[in-house]
Design an enzyme around this catalytic site. Sequence first.
Site, PDB file in Angstrom:
ATOM      1  N   ASP A   9       0.806  -1.227   0.000  1.00 11.87           N
ATOM      2  CA  ASP A   9       0.000   0.000   0.000  1.00 11.87           C
ATOM      3  C   ASP A   9       0.837   1.274   0.000  1.00 11.87           C
ATOM      4  O   ASP A   9       0.432   2.306   0.560  1.00 11.87           O
ATOM      5  CB  ASP A   9      -0.970   0.014   1.200  1.00 11.87           C
ATOM      6  CG  ASP A   9      -1.868  -1.201   1.211  1.00 11.87           C
ATOM      7  OD1 ASP A   9      -2.242  -1.654   0.116  1.00 11.87           O
ATOM      8  OD2 ASP A   9      -2.187  -1.702   2.306  1.00 11.87           O
ATOM      9  N   LYS A  12       1.803   2.158  -5.066  1.00 13.00           N
ATOM     10  CA  LYS A  12       2.336   1.619  -6.329  1.00 13.00           C
ATOM     11  C   LYS A  12       1.390   1.905  -7.489  1.00 13.00           C
ATOM     12  O   LYS A  12       1.819   2.304  -8.564  1.00 13.00           O
ATOM     13  CB  LYS A  12       2.531   0.090  -6.216  1.00 13.00           C
ATOM     14  CG  LYS A  12       3.544  -0.317  -5.157  1.00 13.00           C
ATOM     15  CD  LYS A  12       3.612  -1.827  -4.984  1.00 13.00           C
ATOM     16  CE  LYS A  12       2.384  -2.436  -4.342  1.00 13.00           C
ATOM     17  NZ  LYS A  12       2.145  -2.092  -2.947  1.00 13.00           N
ATOM     18  N   GLY A  36      -4.429  -4.404  -3.755  1.00 14.55           N
ATOM     19  CA  GLY A  36      -5.467  -3.397  -3.974  1.00 14.55           C
ATOM     20  C   GLY A  36      -4.747  -2.121  -4.335  1.00 14.55           C
ATOM     21  O   GLY A  36      -4.024  -1.564  -3.515  1.00 14.55           O
ATOM     22  N   HIS A  37      -4.857  -1.704  -5.586  1.00 12.64           N
ATOM     23  CA  HIS A  37      -4.142  -0.515  -6.049  1.00 12.64           C
ATOM     24  C   HIS A  37      -5.170   0.537  -6.455  1.00 12.64           C
ATOM     25  O   HIS A  37      -5.967   0.300  -7.350  1.00 12.64           O
ATOM     26  CB  HIS A  37      -3.233  -0.864  -7.231  1.00 12.64           C
ATOM     27  CG  HIS A  37      -2.217  -1.928  -6.912  1.00 12.64           C
ATOM     28  ND1 HIS A  37      -1.456  -2.551  -7.860  1.00 12.64           N
ATOM     29  CD2 HIS A  37      -1.825  -2.469  -5.731  1.00 12.64           C
ATOM     30  CE1 HIS A  37      -0.646  -3.427  -7.281  1.00 12.64           C
ATOM     31  NE2 HIS A  37      -0.857  -3.405  -5.988  1.00 12.64           N
ATOM     32  N   GLN A 217       2.052  -6.018  -3.322  1.00 12.16           N
ATOM     33  CA  GLN A 217       2.529  -6.167  -1.938  1.00 12.16           C
ATOM     34  C   GLN A 217       3.805  -5.326  -1.736  1.00 12.16           C
ATOM     35  O   GLN A 217       3.962  -4.324  -2.412  1.00 12.16           O
ATOM     36  CB  GLN A 217       2.781  -7.633  -1.582  1.00 12.16           C
ATOM     37  CG  GLN A 217       1.516  -8.466  -1.412  1.00 12.16           C
ATOM     38  CD  GLN A 217       0.863  -8.866  -2.705  1.00 12.16           C
ATOM     39  OE1 GLN A 217       1.473  -9.470  -3.555  1.00 12.16           O
ATOM     40  NE2 GLN A 217      -0.395  -8.543  -2.861  1.00 12.16           N
ATOM     41  N   GLY A 295     -10.874  -3.423   3.639  1.00 13.84           N
ATOM     42  CA  GLY A 295     -11.433  -2.302   4.398  1.00 13.84           C
ATOM     43  C   GLY A 295     -10.886  -2.222   5.823  1.00 13.84           C
ATOM     44  O   GLY A 295     -11.264  -1.357   6.607  1.00 13.84           O
ATOM     45  N   LYS A 324       2.746  10.102  -0.172  1.00 10.44           N
ATOM     46  CA  LYS A 324       1.961  10.511   1.002  1.00 10.44           C
ATOM     47  C   LYS A 324       2.713  11.486   1.902  1.00 10.44           C
ATOM     48  O   LYS A 324       2.510  11.514   3.113  1.00 10.44           O
ATOM     49  CB  LYS A 324       1.475   9.274   1.758  1.00 10.44           C
ATOM     50  CG  LYS A 324       0.671   8.339   0.852  1.00 10.44           C
ATOM     51  CD  LYS A 324      -0.123   7.303   1.575  1.00 10.44           C
ATOM     52  CE  LYS A 324      -1.573   7.658   1.636  1.00 10.44           C
ATOM     53  NZ  LYS A 324      -2.482   6.565   1.943  1.00 10.44           N
ATOM     54  N   ASP A 326       2.266  14.523   1.957  1.00  8.75           N
ATOM     55  CA  ASP A 326       1.254  15.492   2.438  1.00  8.75           C
ATOM     56  C   ASP A 326       0.729  15.107   3.819  1.00  8.75           C
ATOM     57  O   ASP A 326       0.365  15.972   4.620  1.00  8.75           O
ATOM     58  CB  ASP A 326       0.074  15.566   1.448  1.00  8.75           C
ATOM     59  CG  ASP A 326      -0.492  14.190   1.114  1.00  8.75           C
ATOM     60  OD1 ASP A 326       0.289  13.321   0.669  1.00  8.75           O
ATOM     61  OD2 ASP A 326      -1.710  13.976   1.318  1.00  8.75           O
TER      62      ASP A 326
HETATM   63  P1  GDP Z   1      -0.730   0.276  -3.528  1.00  9.40           P
HETATM   64  O1  GDP Z   1      -1.302  -1.011  -3.036  1.00  9.40           O
HETATM   65  O2  GDP Z   1       0.736   0.382  -3.282  1.00  9.40           O
HETATM   66  O3  GDP Z   1      -1.093   0.571  -4.950  1.00  9.40           O
HETATM   67  O4  GDP Z   1      -1.386   1.410  -2.641  1.00  9.40           O
HETATM   68  P2  GDP Z   1      -2.958   1.555  -2.305  1.00  9.40           P
HETATM   69  O5  GDP Z   1      -3.622   2.097  -3.510  1.00  9.40           O
HETATM   70  O6  GDP Z   1      -3.487   0.316  -1.704  1.00  9.40           O
HETATM   71  O7  GDP Z   1      -2.895   2.580  -1.104  1.00  9.40           O
HETATM   72  C1  GDP Z   1      -2.411   3.869  -1.271  1.00  9.40           C
HETATM   73  C2  GDP Z   1      -3.560   4.840  -0.953  1.00  9.40           C
HETATM   74  O8  GDP Z   1      -3.044   6.138  -0.804  1.00  9.40           O
HETATM   75  C3  GDP Z   1      -4.585   4.921  -2.061  1.00  9.40           C
HETATM   76  O9  GDP Z   1      -5.836   5.192  -1.492  1.00  9.40           O
HETATM   77  C4  GDP Z   1      -4.117   6.119  -2.899  1.00  9.40           C
HETATM   78  O10 GDP Z   1      -5.181   6.787  -3.550  1.00  9.40           O
HETATM   79  C5  GDP Z   1      -3.541   7.000  -1.831  1.00  9.40           C
HETATM   80  N1  GDP Z   1      -2.363   7.785  -2.234  1.00  9.40           N
HETATM   81  C6  GDP Z   1      -1.385   7.484  -3.117  1.00  9.40           C
HETATM   82  N2  GDP Z   1      -0.441   8.448  -3.119  1.00  9.40           N
HETATM   83  C7  GDP Z   1      -0.834   9.367  -2.221  1.00  9.40           C
HETATM   84  C8  GDP Z   1      -0.263  10.589  -1.732  1.00  9.40           C
HETATM   85  O11 GDP Z   1       0.813  11.017  -2.135  1.00  9.40           O
HETATM   86  N3  GDP Z   1      -0.955  11.267  -0.760  1.00  9.40           N
HETATM   87  C9  GDP Z   1      -2.158  10.814  -0.265  1.00  9.40           C
HETATM   88  N4  GDP Z   1      -2.745  11.525   0.673  1.00  9.40           N
HETATM   89  N5  GDP Z   1      -2.715   9.672  -0.703  1.00  9.40           N
HETATM   90  C10 GDP Z   1      -2.057   8.955  -1.649  1.00  9.40           C
HETATM   91  P1  IMO Z   2      -0.855  -4.192  -2.221  1.00 12.18           P
HETATM   92  O1  IMO Z   2      -0.427  -4.715  -3.580  1.00 12.18           O
HETATM   93  C1  IMO Z   2      -0.989  -4.658   2.112  1.00 12.18           C
HETATM   94  C2  IMO Z   2      -0.902  -8.748   3.690  1.00 12.18           C
HETATM   95  C3  IMO Z   2      -2.159  -9.213   4.388  1.00 12.18           C
HETATM   96  C4  IMO Z   2      -1.557 -10.177   5.408  1.00 12.18           C
HETATM   97  C5  IMO Z   2      -0.430 -10.821   4.608  1.00 12.18           C
HETATM   98  C6  IMO Z   2      -0.787 -12.169   3.993  1.00 12.18           C
HETATM   99  O2  IMO Z   2      -2.162  -3.502  -2.238  1.00 12.18           O
HETATM  100  O3  IMO Z   2       0.243  -3.412  -1.610  1.00 12.18           O
HETATM  101  P2  IMO Z   2      -2.299 -12.859   1.898  1.00 12.18           P
HETATM  102  O4  IMO Z   2      -3.749 -12.649   1.628  1.00 12.18           O
HETATM  103  O5  IMO Z   2      -1.398 -12.274   0.876  1.00 12.18           O
HETATM  104  O6  IMO Z   2      -1.965 -14.292   2.194  1.00 12.18           O
HETATM  105  O7  IMO Z   2      -2.035 -12.078   3.299  1.00 12.18           O
HETATM  106  O8  IMO Z   2      -0.085  -9.912   3.595  1.00 12.18           O
HETATM  107  N1  IMO Z   2      -1.111  -8.231   2.310  1.00 12.18           N
HETATM  108  C7  IMO Z   2      -1.091  -6.941   1.989  1.00 12.18           C
HETATM  109  N2  IMO Z   2      -0.980  -5.835   2.767  1.00 12.18           N
HETATM  110  N3  IMO Z   2      -1.073  -4.527   0.773  1.00 12.18           N
HETATM  111  C8  IMO Z   2      -1.155  -5.622  -0.025  1.00 12.18           C
HETATM  112  O9  IMO Z   2      -1.122  -5.546  -1.365  1.00 12.18           O
HETATM  113  C9  IMO Z   2      -1.208  -6.898   0.585  1.00 12.18           C
HETATM  114  N4  IMO Z   2      -1.326  -8.153   0.119  1.00 12.18           N
HETATM  115  C10 IMO Z   2      -1.259  -8.963   1.180  1.00 12.18           C
HETATM  116  O10 IMO Z   2      -2.821  -8.148   5.008  1.00 12.18           O
HETATM  117  O11 IMO Z   2      -0.974  -9.463   6.458  1.00 12.18           O
HETATM  118 MG    MG Z   3      -2.827  -1.671  -1.802  1.00 13.83          MG
END
Ligand code: GDP
Ligand code: IMO
Ligand code: MG
Length: 430
Positions: A9, A12, A36-37, A217, A295, A324, A326
């Site tokens: 998270d 990416k 989850g991206h 991940q 969630g 992030k 900010d």
């Molecule tokens: P990923 O799994 O690495 O693609 O990251 P996620 O999308 O799961 O989580 C990143 C969250 O932060 C998402 O809700 C993005 O919309 C949000 N996000 C990404 N870059 C920034 C940033 O620079 N500032 C803020 N406030 N939110 C960001």
């Molecule tokens: P993105 O691509 C954050 C975590 C789960 C758990 C562990 C194992 O959005 O960054 P799994 O279902 O993979 O066997 O769970 O890894 N986990 C993540 N945490 N972002 C992810 O993907 C994750 N994918 C798995 O919460 O701790």
């Molecule tokens: Mg994610």
Amino acid sequence: MVVGLQWGDEGKGKIVDVLSENFDIITRFQGGSNAGHTVIIGDAVFKFRLMPTGALRGKKVVIGNGVVVDPFVLLQELESLRSAGFNIDLLVSDRAHFITPYHIQIDQLQENAKGNQKIGTTKRGIGPTYADKISRIGVRASDLLTSLDNPQWKILAETSTSRIQELHHEKIEDSTLKSLDAYSETMKQIAPFVGDTSEYLNSAIDAGKRILFEGAQGTLLDIDHGSYPFVTSSNCVSAAASTGTGVAPTKLDSVLGITKAYMTRVGAGPFPTELQDATGEALQARGGEFGTVTGRPRRCGWLDLVALKYAVRLNGAKYLAVTKIDVLTGLNPLKVCVGYEIEGTELKTIPASSVEYSKAIPIYEELSGWSELPKVSDSDAYSSIPTTMLDFLKKIESWTSSKVAIISQGPDRADTILVPDVLPDISIDV
Ligand code: GDP
Ligand code: IMO
Ligand code: MG
């Protein structure tokens, strides 16, 4: 290549989206729908679990052999992107292992059986599917498309049934059986997208096309290098891009590692800089730190430079995107972790044992915060970055010996600053 340097998270999805215009093909190479991206463009919010984020730019998107594919999720993502008006040019590896409803039920049963030792998986069947792959009883796209009656599928069905009954004393859930019925129908719809992705990607490289490898991940969740057993079931480091696509390491190029300006973690496991106080709550609220897939609230804490250095080393990340930033605005002082103390001994790297790691007390250094963000609308936004923010970024650079190439200060495409003259042949399109 874009990889996460923390526990996932890191942003990416957003960074891949911003960079995608520079590439012809975007490919995933590991993980599955545990990812989850999120990408935000103005008022529109797009959430990807399987589909590479480059789908939003009309690029060729490839799901490599290292990914475990849930066909229901894939079809649903395809349909929702198409109904939002996107034309999806997708290729899925014929060698990719497929998640079945059995795997999902087993993931849930295994987690429940762990009591207070739960990993906190996403319950998407990821671990059991990779386990079957390594045990050589998994089913791949090519097996499924040959016929759902083939021996490999039968072996999987029998083993899964006995595991569910004997190990967990449970019966196959009605929902599992129901979705098995729908499985072959879904596979038929996915069939036109299945092919030899390694052949495709290598030919594309020979033809001079540019490929962006999109990690899922993060390094600290890597099955070998992460905080085992509180990890995911795949290698998430840059080297996995090669095995996960069939593109040789000699053909791979630079690695851009993504780090938030602080840390988060979903699920269980050690997290030395975790803040269970008002500052942690502030990071969670301002950063909107709730899992995209489940969630669940994300645990939050200060940036850990020891962990970051470790992740940069494992990935060979020459470039960094710091996201992030900010979220830290207005916090003063800021803290960064520069060492751990474990039972009286100072450590400068991550210990192998999660039992040891969970005893780590962070050693902090304080830095001055900033109260304002640069205006991204300025053509020269980089030069208006406050000096305290520059000091924070320099601290990251000096610890990791990498260069900060991108600064992200909001979820929108537009809230992105490309540091001048760092990334070769890259521009950003916001
Ligand atoms: P990923 O799994 O690495 O693609 O990251 P996620 O999308 O799961 O989580 C990143 C969250 O932060 C998402 O809700 C993005 O919309 C949000 N996000 C990404 N870059 C920034 C940033 O620079 N500032 C803020 N406030 N939110 C960001
Ligand atoms: P993105 O691509 C954050 C975590 C789960 C758990 C562990 C194992 O959005 O960054 P799994 O279902 O993979 O066997 O769970 O890894 N986990 C993540 N945490 N972002 C992810 O993907 C994750 N994918 C798995 O919460 O701790
Ligand atoms: Mg994610």
